[in-house]
Design an enzyme around this catalytic site. Structure first.
Site, PDB file in Angstrom:
ATOM      1  N   LYS A  17       0.830  -1.219   0.000  1.00  0.00           N
ATOM      2  CA  LYS A  17       0.000   0.000   0.000  1.00  0.00           C
ATOM      3  C   LYS A  17       0.854   1.255   0.000  1.00  0.00           C
ATOM      4  O   LYS A  17       2.024   1.239   0.400  1.00  0.00           O
ATOM      5  CB  LYS A  17      -0.932   0.014   1.224  1.00  0.00           C
ATOM      6  CG  LYS A  17      -0.245  -0.107   2.589  1.00  0.00           C
ATOM      7  CD  LYS A  17       0.295   1.160   3.183  1.00  0.00           C
ATOM      8  CE  LYS A  17       1.080   0.924   4.458  1.00  0.00           C
ATOM      9  NZ  LYS A  17       1.860   2.066   4.910  1.00  0.00           N
ATOM     10  N   ASP A 145      -1.898  -1.866   9.968  1.00  0.00           N
ATOM     11  CA  ASP A 145      -2.126  -1.855   8.520  1.00  0.00           C
ATOM     12  C   ASP A 145      -2.687  -3.172   7.992  1.00  0.00           C
ATOM     13  O   ASP A 145      -2.970  -3.285   6.797  1.00  0.00           O
ATOM     14  CB  ASP A 145      -0.797  -1.620   7.777  1.00  0.00           C
ATOM     15  CG  ASP A 145      -0.241  -0.236   8.003  1.00  0.00           C
ATOM     16  OD1 ASP A 145      -1.029   0.674   8.363  1.00  0.00           O
ATOM     17  OD2 ASP A 145       0.974  -0.066   7.822  1.00  0.00           O
TER      18      ASP A 145
HETATM   19  O1  C5P Z   1       0.703  -1.899  14.352  1.00  0.00           O
HETATM   20  P1  C5P Z   1       2.118  -1.885  13.854  1.00  0.00           P
HETATM   21  O2  C5P Z   1       2.884  -3.065  14.357  1.00  0.00           O
HETATM   22  O3  C5P Z   1       2.208  -1.723  12.373  1.00  0.00           O
HETATM   23  O4  C5P Z   1       2.772  -0.590  14.472  1.00  0.00           O
HETATM   24  C1  C5P Z   1       4.169  -0.498  14.658  1.00  0.00           C
HETATM   25  C2  C5P Z   1       4.493   0.676  15.567  1.00  0.00           C
HETATM   26  O5  C5P Z   1       4.237   1.890  14.880  1.00  0.00           O
HETATM   27  C3  C5P Z   1       3.689   0.764  16.832  1.00  0.00           C
HETATM   28  O6  C5P Z   1       4.254  -0.022  17.840  1.00  0.00           O
HETATM   29  C4  C5P Z   1       3.791   2.265  17.164  1.00  0.00           C
HETATM   30  O7  C5P Z   1       5.039   2.572  17.731  1.00  0.00           O
HETATM   31  C5  C5P Z   1       3.768   2.895  15.788  1.00  0.00           C
HETATM   32  N1  C5P Z   1       2.397   3.296  15.400  1.00  0.00           N
HETATM   33  C6  C5P Z   1       1.839   4.393  16.022  1.00  0.00           C
HETATM   34  N2  C5P Z   1       0.565   4.784  15.692  1.00  0.00           N
HETATM   35  C7  C5P Z   1      -0.132   4.118  14.727  1.00  0.00           C
HETATM   36  C8  C5P Z   1       0.436   2.999  14.065  1.00  0.00           C
HETATM   37  C9  C5P Z   1       1.711   2.622  14.428  1.00  0.00           C
HETATM   38  O8  C5P Z   1       2.455   5.023  16.883  1.00  0.00           O
HETATM   39  N3  C5P Z   1      -1.371   4.512  14.441  1.00  0.00           N
END
Ligand code: C5P
Length: 311
Positions: A17, A145
């Protein structure tokens, strides 16, 4: 365990994406930031083949260098398969073979696509037939995501990025992606944004104000108009990503000098996404970036979300 004798392998595919718009709001108590984003699924795919097995394993191949990837229980594809097994009470395992074409740690949701494709591949292989809402809930547990990698197309994401609503879109957008030789950690880029906002208190969005997707983005997507979309591309993570990897700034300039309508850091970077006015210009831009010894690939969007491939 029951083996589906007639179909010993299930092939599922999920797309990478580009966030064509990403506004980051306040840091929440759970460590995530409140977001408003517009996602577009693009034609770089992760292909997952799931084979019956007694335990859980994953291996990687494909057009990107996968040698650095973890293949133990920390891998998101294995986490996805285990989560589905736990949720449904399935007692067997799975052997996952993943062909990767989305840059690793590049800000294009490759790991999320692995998780989404693994969920639907295992669901089909095991005959667990989880409903759409339950699948979405499992996806959201795996990462912000992952629900979008399941859904595909064009969508607005709020909350962590996992609360999706479909967006009207038509036409076909042509992208050229400049893929960096290094990866960037998503938490590190968010942390850099927080540090920047602390230093410049004026930039902090009040916690009570939710970020919003710019109406110009929605209009451009609805109209299928690349020129309008180029004018409205925006990513709050771009400044912190450029701060952590200053060399990206020059590459953005190079792309824009070689036919791109606009360039943007994809997600948390370091992949750069250039929007081209048409397929021919995208090809010329790819050639120009390659001539500067950059790895450049073309993609178009929007495309389908994760699905089982029937050959
Ligand atoms: O959910 P995912 O593992 O992709 O997110 C990785 C990191 O990115 C999270 O631990 C956080 O530190 C950051 N993040 C965030 N806010 C979001 C998505 C991700 O701070 N909405």
């Amino acid at each position: 365990m029951t083996l589906a004798a007639s179909s010993p392998v299930v092939h599922a595919r999920a797309p990478g994406k580009i966030n064509v718009f990403l506004a980051v709001g306040a840091l929440q108590d759970d460590g995530y930031h409140d977001l408003a984003t517009a996602y577009q699924a693009v034609s770089l795919y992760e292909d997952v083949r799931a084979y019956p097995a007694d335990d859980f394993s994953v291996s990687f191949g494909g057009s990107v260098d996968t040698s650095g990837l973890e293949v133990d229980g920390s891998n998101l594809a294995i986490k996805a398969a285990r989560l589905l097994a736990r949720k449904t009470g399935y007692r067997g395992g799975v052997r996952l073979e993943i062909e990767k074409n989305v840059p690793i740690a590049g800000g294009m949701g490759g790991g999320s696509a692995d998780a989404a494709a693994s969920l639907i591949a295992c669901d089909a292989l095991w005959g667990t037939e989880l409903g759409k809402d339950e699948m979405h809930a499992l996806a959201a547990k795996l990462g912000a995501d992952v629900p979008f990698a399941l859904a595909g197309g064009t969508a607005i994401g709020t909350g962590r990025g996992d609360q999706l609503s479909p967006a009207l879109a038509q036409g076909n957008f042509h992208w050229v992606l400049a893929v960096a030789e290094f990866g960037m950690s998503t938490p590190a880029v968010y942390a850099e944004l927080d540090r920047h906002r602390e230093r410049n208190a004026a930039d902090i969005r009040p916690a009570a104000v939710s970020p919003q997707v710019d109406a110009r983005v929605l209009h451009a997507l609805r109209a299928g108009d690349s020129v309008l979309l180029a004018e409205a591309l925006h990513n709050d993570l771009q400044a912190p990503a450029l701060h952590l990897a200053p060399g990206l700034g020059q590459i953005l300039e190079l792309g824009e000098a070689n036919g791109a309508l606009a360039g943007i850091v994809s997600g948390s970077g370091p992949t750069l996404a250039f929007l081209a006015p048409d397929a021919d210009t995208a090809l010329e831009l790819q050639v120009a970036l390659s001539a500067s010894r950059l790895t450049a690939v073309r993609a178009h969007g929007p495309v389908h979300g994760a699905r089982v491939m029937h050959s």
